[in-house]
Design a protein around this motif. Structure first.
Motif, PDB file in Angstrom:
ATOM      1  N   MET A  64      58.301  18.548 -29.173  1.00 53.00           N
ATOM      2  CA  MET A  64      57.926  19.932 -29.454  1.00 53.00           C
ATOM      3  C   MET A  64      56.525  20.241 -28.915  1.00 53.00           C
ATOM      4  O   MET A  64      56.302  21.264 -28.289  1.00 53.00           O
ATOM      5  CB  MET A  64      57.969  20.174 -30.977  1.00 53.00           C
ATOM      6  CG  MET A  64      57.559  21.581 -31.390  1.00 53.00           C
ATOM      7  SD  MET A  64      58.777  22.822 -30.937  1.00 53.00           S
ATOM      8  CE  MET A  64      60.007  22.526 -32.201  1.00 53.00           C
ATOM      9  N   ASN A  65      55.581  19.340 -29.169  1.00 50.41           N
ATOM     10  CA  ASN A  65      54.180  19.619 -28.834  1.00 50.41           C
ATOM     11  C   ASN A  65      53.681  18.896 -27.586  1.00 50.41           C
ATOM     12  O   ASN A  65      52.514  18.985 -27.242  1.00 50.41           O
ATOM     13  CB  ASN A  65      53.276  19.261 -30.029  1.00 50.41           C
ATOM     14  CG  ASN A  65      53.574  20.154 -31.225  1.00 50.41           C
ATOM     15  OD1 ASN A  65      53.666  21.375 -31.086  1.00 50.41           O
ATOM     16  ND2 ASN A  65      53.790  19.556 -32.388  1.00 50.41           N
ATOM     17  N   GLY A  66      54.550  18.184 -26.946  1.00 47.53           N
ATOM     18  CA  GLY A  66      54.202  17.572 -25.669  1.00 47.53           C
ATOM     19  C   GLY A  66      53.405  16.278 -25.783  1.00 47.53           C
ATOM     20  O   GLY A  66      52.926  15.889 -26.848  1.00 47.53           O
TER      21      GLY A  66
ATOM     22  N   MET B 183      47.878  11.338 -25.794  1.00 53.83           N
ATOM     23  CA  MET B 183      47.772  12.230 -26.953  1.00 53.83           C
ATOM     24  C   MET B 183      49.157  12.772 -27.252  1.00 53.83           C
ATOM     25  O   MET B 183      49.838  13.282 -26.355  1.00 53.83           O
ATOM     26  CB  MET B 183      46.828  13.400 -26.654  1.00 53.83           C
ATOM     27  CG  MET B 183      45.370  13.000 -26.493  1.00 53.83           C
ATOM     28  SD  MET B 183      44.568  12.694 -28.081  1.00 53.83           S
ATOM     29  CE  MET B 183      44.226  14.351 -28.621  1.00 53.83           C
ATOM     30  N   LEU B 184      49.560  12.651 -28.501  1.00 52.05           N
ATOM     31  CA  LEU B 184      50.848  13.199 -28.927  1.00 52.05           C
ATOM     32  C   LEU B 184      50.572  14.541 -29.588  1.00 52.05           C
ATOM     33  O   LEU B 184      49.876  14.610 -30.609  1.00 52.05           O
ATOM     34  CB  LEU B 184      51.533  12.244 -29.903  1.00 52.05           C
ATOM     35  CG  LEU B 184      51.693  10.788 -29.427  1.00 52.05           C
ATOM     36  CD1 LEU B 184      52.449   9.966 -30.476  1.00 52.05           C
ATOM     37  CD2 LEU B 184      52.409  10.734 -28.092  1.00 52.05           C
ATOM     38  N   GLY B 185      51.060  15.599 -28.937  1.00 52.22           N
ATOM     39  CA  GLY B 185      50.890  16.927 -29.510  1.00 52.22           C
ATOM     40  C   GLY B 185      49.439  17.331 -29.681  1.00 52.22           C
ATOM     41  O   GLY B 185      49.121  18.045 -30.627  1.00 52.22           O
ATOM     42  N   PHE B 186      48.568  16.921 -28.812  1.00 56.72           N
ATOM     43  CA  PHE B 186      47.150  17.280 -28.833  1.00 56.72           C
ATOM     44  C   PHE B 186      46.440  16.787 -30.102  1.00 56.72           C
ATOM     45  O   PHE B 186      45.317  17.181 -30.387  1.00 56.72           O
ATOM     46  CB  PHE B 186      46.941  18.804 -28.728  1.00 56.72           C
ATOM     47  CG  PHE B 186      47.516  19.402 -27.484  1.00 56.72           C
ATOM     48  CD1 PHE B 186      46.784  19.431 -26.305  1.00 56.72           C
ATOM     49  CD2 PHE B 186      48.801  19.914 -27.479  1.00 56.72           C
ATOM     50  CE1 PHE B 186      47.317  19.967 -25.154  1.00 56.72           C
ATOM     51  CE2 PHE B 186      49.339  20.449 -26.325  1.00 56.72           C
ATOM     52  CZ  PHE B 186      48.608  20.478 -25.160  1.00 56.72           C
ATOM     53  N   LYS B 187      47.079  15.990 -30.885  1.00 51.21           N
ATOM     54  CA  LYS B 187      46.494  15.629 -32.179  1.00 51.21           C
ATOM     55  C   LYS B 187      46.329  14.113 -32.346  1.00 51.21           C
ATOM     56  O   LYS B 187      45.343  13.649 -32.898  1.00 51.21           O
ATOM     57  CB  LYS B 187      47.393  16.135 -33.327  1.00 51.21           C
ATOM     58  CG  LYS B 187      47.474  17.651 -33.429  1.00 51.21           C
ATOM     59  CD  LYS B 187      46.197  18.220 -33.996  1.00 51.21           C
ATOM     60  CE  LYS B 187      46.337  19.733 -34.214  1.00 51.21           C
ATOM     61  NZ  LYS B 187      45.075  20.339 -34.663  1.00 51.21           N
ATOM     62  N   VAL B 188      47.321  13.366 -31.932  1.00 49.03           N
ATOM     63  CA  VAL B 188      47.339  11.941 -32.247  1.00 49.03           C
ATOM     64  C   VAL B 188      46.983  11.132 -30.997  1.00 49.03           C
ATOM     65  O   VAL B 188      47.665  11.223 -29.979  1.00 49.03           O
ATOM     66  CB  VAL B 188      48.735  11.512 -32.766  1.00 49.03           C
ATOM     67  CG1 VAL B 188      48.743  10.015 -33.068  1.00 49.03           C
ATOM     68  CG2 VAL B 188      49.097  12.319 -33.991  1.00 49.03           C
TER      69      VAL B 188
END
Lengths: 468, 244
Positions: A424-426, A449-454
């Motif tokens: 979903m978040n790339g 980066m998973l979904g710009f967060k992780v």
């Protein structure tokens, strides 16, 4: 007049249309780079071709146009013999088409200067010289991976009595550090400019390169051609790569090579062509070199590099470089097999990058510091799905993470790849979002980066690390 | 050897007097010069490209002169910078104050020389199509040729666009041996330019031979620009500092 290429100029070779690429840093000028014998241009295929280009991207090829003096009919026969070496790691440029009058009449009538020009794979990535000139920082893992890959190539070559004979920074390409992803796997390091290759049965080139500044004995200006020709230059390159992760080495680098060409040692032993002549030259050169104001300063580069090699990679590695530097002849330098077995090894059971039967292990470092060893198989990363009882291999409980999110897997070339599973978040690789459903190669130190967060980091574990 | 650590300095002095509007091989002389300068720049770009990077292996200054001297690059720029800018347009103007241009080159070299200790000998490439107005440029040119770095003396090359330099036509520029010190020249200004021209260094000659020119040992860096091919050859010579 010699061949005057124009940007977007079109060529049809073996039924495929190509156009001349524009230089990335010089508007209106073709993308060409001149070496001693030729200018290599980048061609863009107008239509997809089969082979080793970049499928799904504009297909790129290299067109090597020789200067008149080096435009020799023997290039056609040489290409046939080089083809056998294209299967070796890092020698993809040995797979080539030579434009010969019998088969390429139409393009050669149009451009006679292209006679015996060579069409070959375009190798992605920077040259080792670029890394040096730009003082581009490498992680210890990257340093080791590059050095080990180069040693592996040269080891495979020396086992077949093959030598490049002009190893140097501009002749070493680094697909592992390519900025744009290369879906078709390439070996992490590749050699180019192979026309002067030594191999049993190959004829000595009419014009032998005199070696490259910073990588050649000062007493071998006429060039080297033989099975051991790479031993000194290869040792310098491997040492440069291993030392480059250390800021002290980067700061001390001379320029287009780590060493100032004037501080390279002299081959002095009896294996040289004329020992007496060299002894006389030595008696002249040594004092002159020592009187050179730069000598004392420059020799510090050697001592610094040895120190860094010892500190980071152990006395065994440092000793091999010392041995090459102080060798009286090429026969005294270490073989590349010795380099390979001396370079740090990975731990058992976790190998994803094979190296001559031995391995290094990759780890995934999570943002919270947790370290997960990557097994030698596909790993699904995502968030657990309690409804369907689906459990990813690596579960990350974060709402930005899809279930599943991405997978990491070893390719047939021994490298690691990552593929976004239409999350979903790339998925970001080194701050660039990767296209879903397409594999992208990973290198030690890569940031995911998973979904710009992780945030995740790929780390290469070595014996040195494990000993700490 | 030109490297990014030891770049080669090339100073161009280009005559843009009114006569440069006259034809040469179907084009205006000045357009032939711009084209040849572009080819020399391209040659420097190719020699400076390694992988995707354009290394600063050459440093370039570009002066156009007529009644005055115009610093087209505002000082010295590296080849990557010049490649991005492209070759500037040139327009024919008035007189030919050659000495003023050489004086600018001398001043620039005096400032630069202390920093060029490990670099290749700098080169001044002068292109003109007629005799000078005002002061005699020869004393300044000879002072420049007397300047040196450890690699050797500063080199001065002259490209003289004129039909009346040699007693015999050059039928094939690729086979031409060049102008040798004892050759007869039929033009007085050509003889002066010969006194202002350096011998072609062997390392430059080797680069020219690789590109199928056949310049003889001891040839001078004096090119008769009687055709666009010879003008191009002259500018190619200016970019022939060896590089790896």
């Amino acid at each position: 007049m010699t061949f005057q290429a124009q940007v977007n100029q079109e060529f049809v070779i073996d039924g495929v249309s190509y156009r001349m690429a524009e230089h990335p840093a010089a508007p209106g000028i073709p993308y060409g780079q001149e070496g001693r014998q030729a200018i290599v241009y980048q061609l863009l295929a107008s239509s997809p071709t089969s082979g080793e280009g970049q499928r799904g991207h504009t297909d790129r090829r290299a067109l090597k146009v020789f200067k008149p003096r080096y435009r020799l009919p023997a290039l056609a026969g040489l290409a046939d013999r080089l083809a056998a070496f294209a299967v070796l790691p890092g020698l993809a440029v040995c797979r080539r088409t030579v434009l010969i009058p019998q088969q390429h009449t139409a393009p050669l009538r149009q451009h006679p200067d292209l006679t015996y020009a060579v069409l070959m794979p375009w190798i992605e990535g920077p040259t080792w010289m670029e890394i040096l000139v730009e003082k581009r920082e490498l992680t210890p893992e990257q340093s080791l991976a590059l050095a080990a890959s180069l040693a592996e190539i040269l080891c495979a070559m020396e086992q077949r009595s093959i030598a490049h004979c002009d190893l140097s920074g501009p002749n070493i390409m680094l697909p592992a550090l390519a900025q744009s992803p290369t879906p078709d796997p390439q070996f992490p390091v590749a050699l180019v400019d192979v026309e002067q290759l030594y191999a049993p049965g190959l004829e000595r080139p009419e014009a032998l390169p005199g070696g490259s500044p910073g990588y050649v004995y000062r007493t071998a200006p006429g060039g080297l051609w033989g099975a051991r020709a790479d031993r000194f230059a290869g040792a310098v390159l491997i040492a440069e790569m291993l030392g480059w992760c250390d800021k002290r080495v980067r700061d001390a680098a001379w320029g287009e090579s780590y060493f100032n060409p004037d501080e390279m040692p002299l081959e002095t032993g009896p294996a040289s062509q004329d020992a007496e002549r060299l002894r006389l030259r030595l008696s002249v050169l040594r004092p002159a070199a020592k009187q050179d104001a730069g000598w004392a300063r420059d020799s510090q580069r050697y001592h610094l590099l040895v120190t860094v090699l010892r500190e980071r990679w152990g006395q065994g590695v440092a000793g091999l470089f010392e041995r090459a530097w102080n060798a009286e002849t090429l026969a005294d330098c270490a073989t590349f097999g010795e380099w390979l077995v001396t370079l740090p090894e990975g731990g058992p059971g976790t190998t994803t990058k094979k190296r001559g039967g031995d391995g290094l292990s990759y780890e995934l470092v999570l943002a919270n510091g947790e370290v997960l060893a990557l097994p030698q198989r596909e790993v699904i990363i995502g968030r657990r799905d309690p409804e369907h009882l689906a459990e990813p291999d690596i579960n990350i409980e974060h709402k930005a993470v899809s279930r599943p999110h991405c997978r990491i897997f070893p390719g047939s070339d021994g490298r690691l790849y990552i593929e976004d599973l239409k999350s979903m978040n790339g998925t970001m690789l080194n701050n660039r979002r990767i296209a879903p459903g397409k594999p992208f190669p990973l290198a030690p130190g890569d940031q995911i980066m998973l979904g710009f967060k992780v945030r995740l980091t790929i780390r290469l574990t070595t014996a040195t690390d494990q000993g700490k | 050897m030109a490297t990014s650590r030891t770049p080669a300095l090339v100073i161009y002095l280009l005559d843009v007097s009114a006569s440069m509007a006259r034809p040469l091989g179907g084009k205006r002389r000045i357009d032939v010069v711009v084209e040849a300068l572009g080819a020399a720049l391209r040659q420097m770009v190719f020699r400076s490209t390694k992988g995707g990077s354009l290394l600063p292996r050459y440093r370039i200054a570009l002066f156009a002169y007529s009644d005055h001297v115009y610093d087209l690059l505002d000082g010295i720029k590296t080849v990557d910078h010049v490649a991005h800018l492209g070759v500037p347009e040139l327009s024919p103007m008035h007189a030919t104050e050659t000495a003023k241009a050489f004086a600018c080159a001398e001043k620039l070299l005096q400032a630069e020389l202390p920093n060029l200790w490990p670099c290749p000998a700098p080169l001044v490439c002068h292109m003109t199509d007629g005799t000078y107005n005002g002061a005699d440029p020869e004393p300044i040119a000879r002072r420049i040729m007397g300047m040196s770095v450890p690699d050797g003396n500063v080199l001065v090359e002259n490209i003289f666009i004129s039909d009346s330099i040699l007693p015999q036509p050059i039928t094939d520029p690729m086979r031409w041996p060049g102008i040798l010190p004892g050759d007869r020249l039929t033009n007085e200004y050509a003889r002066k330019l010969r006194a202002m021209s350096s011998p072609l260094p062997e390392s430059y000659r080797a680069v020219m031979l690789e590109n199928n020119y056949h310049l003889a040992p001891k040839a001078l860096m004096l090119l008769p620009g009687i055709s666009p091919e010879l003008v191009a050859m002259g500018f190619q010579m200016s970019a022939a500092t060896p590089a790896h």
